[in-house]
Design a protein around this motif. Structure first.
Motif, PDB file in Angstrom:
ATOM      1  N   GLU A 233       0.816  -1.217   0.000  1.00 55.49           N
ATOM      2  CA  GLU A 233       0.000   0.000   0.000  1.00 55.49           C
ATOM      3  C   GLU A 233       0.847   1.263   0.000  1.00 55.49           C
ATOM      4  OE1 GLU A 233      -2.846  -0.140   3.193  1.00 55.49           O
ATOM      5  OE2 GLU A 233      -3.691  -2.030   2.480  1.00 55.49           O
ATOM      6  N   LEU A 234       1.997   1.211   0.646  1.00 57.31           N
ATOM      7  CA  LEU A 234       2.874   2.376   0.724  1.00 57.31           C
ATOM      8  C   LEU A 234       3.847   2.470  -0.448  1.00 57.31           C
ATOM      9  CD1 LEU A 234       3.651   2.204   4.549  1.00 57.31           C
ATOM     10  CD2 LEU A 234       2.243   3.917   3.376  1.00 57.31           C
ATOM     11  N   ASN A 235       3.768   1.501  -1.364  1.00 61.46           N
ATOM     12  CA  ASN A 235       4.649   1.459  -2.539  1.00 61.46           C
ATOM     13  C   ASN A 235       6.124   1.418  -2.154  1.00 61.46           C
ATOM     14  OD1 ASN A 235       2.486   1.553  -4.394  1.00 61.46           O
ATOM     15  ND2 ASN A 235       2.328   3.751  -4.059  1.00 61.46           N
ATOM     16  N   ILE A 236       6.408   0.703  -1.088  1.00 62.62           N
ATOM     17  CA  ILE A 236       7.782   0.555  -0.625  1.00 62.62           C
ATOM     18  C   ILE A 236       8.471  -0.497  -1.487  1.00 62.62           C
ATOM     19  CG2 ILE A 236       9.212  -0.219   1.317  1.00 62.62           C
ATOM     20  CD1 ILE A 236       6.975   0.886   3.166  1.00 62.62           C
ATOM     21  N   THR A 237       9.696  -0.212  -1.866  1.00 66.38           N
ATOM     22  CA  THR A 237      10.470  -1.145  -2.676  1.00 66.38           C
ATOM     23  C   THR A 237      11.790  -1.447  -1.981  1.00 66.38           C
ATOM     24  OG1 THR A 237      11.557   0.623  -3.889  1.00 66.38           O
ATOM     25  CG2 THR A 237       9.521  -0.267  -4.834  1.00 66.38           C
ATOM     26  N   LYS A 238      12.524  -2.381  -2.532  1.00 65.17           N
ATOM     27  CA  LYS A 238      13.888  -2.621  -2.064  1.00 65.17           C
ATOM     28  C   LYS A 238      14.830  -2.057  -3.113  1.00 65.17           C
ATOM     29  CE  LYS A 238      14.052  -6.329   1.191  1.00 65.17           C
ATOM     30  NZ  LYS A 238      14.646  -7.622   1.529  1.00 65.17           N
ATOM     31  N   SER A 239      15.871  -1.411  -2.615  1.00 64.15           N
ATOM     32  CA  SER A 239      16.868  -0.876  -3.529  1.00 64.15           C
ATOM     33  C   SER A 239      18.249  -1.113  -2.928  1.00 64.15           C
ATOM     34  CB  SER A 239      16.629   0.610  -3.780  1.00 64.15           C
ATOM     35  OG  SER A 239      16.654   1.323  -2.565  1.00 64.15           O
ATOM     36  N   LEU A 240      19.232  -1.052  -3.778  1.00 65.68           N
ATOM     37  CA  LEU A 240      20.607  -1.288  -3.358  1.00 65.68           C
ATOM     38  C   LEU A 240      21.119  -0.076  -2.595  1.00 65.68           C
ATOM     39  CD1 LEU A 240      22.799  -3.466  -3.621  1.00 65.68           C
ATOM     40  CD2 LEU A 240      23.587  -2.288  -5.658  1.00 65.68           C
ATOM     41  N   SER A 241      21.536  -0.309  -1.343  1.00 67.26           N
ATOM     42  CA  SER A 241      22.047   0.787  -0.522  1.00 67.26           C
ATOM     43  C   SER A 241      23.525   1.011  -0.812  1.00 67.26           C
ATOM     44  CB  SER A 241      21.826   0.482   0.964  1.00 67.26           C
ATOM     45  OG  SER A 241      22.602  -0.630   1.350  1.00 67.26           O
TER      46      SER A 241
END
Length: 150
Positions: free
Chosen positions: A46-54
């Motif tokens: 719902e919050l459109n949270i994704t995983k990305s490379l830190s």
């Protein structure tokens, strides 16, 4: 309660490098929110949270930078870099991802313009996608396989 919890999730993700749903649940528990993995999974979508490379080379949850972006553009790279295999049977497509990335890919599929998809369910590294019929499962599988280079 849901609104407050989701505000806390955003705060946690912006403050800490959260790599897994378990990490997020731990932080929420410390903030007084007792939640299940299913609740967290829904909130992430719902919050459109994704995983990305830190910067330290780990995949962590992150908030979209601009809510006005096309969701497919936001998730397209996640789908392309995360899917490891694609298979289908009848009207069901099974996607395998790298560990911890299935929810991000499923969110991308759910928010994308895939008219053939009725919905999907994600675990840690596996997504089950339900299409409208067998032929659409085949074409969706081919479309994803082509986009990820399989």
């Amino acid at each position: 309660m849901k609104s407050d919890r989701q505000k806390e999730i955003i705060k946690i993700i912006r403050t800490y490098n959260i790599e897994t749903q378990d990490d997020l649940i731990t932080h929420l528990n410390q903030s007084g929110y007792i939640v299940t993995q299913a609740t967290i999974s829904r909130d992430i979508r719902e919050l459109n949270i994704t995983k990305s490379l830190s910067s330290d080379g780990k995949y962590t949850y992150s908030m979209p930078k601009d809510d006005s972006l096309d969701h497919h553009a936001v998730y397209g790279d996640t789908i392309t870099r995360s899917v490891r295999s694609v298979n289908f049977a009848c009207n069901t497509v099974v996607l395998k991802t790298y560990p911890g990335l299935a929810n991000a890919v499923a969110a991308g599929i759910d928010s994308g313009k895939y008219d053939e998809v009725l919905g999907c369910v994600a675990g840690d590294d596996t997504i089950i996608v339900i299409t409208k019929d067998d032929e659409l499962a085949k074409s969706f599988s081919e479309k994803i396989a082509k986009s990820v280079g399989l």
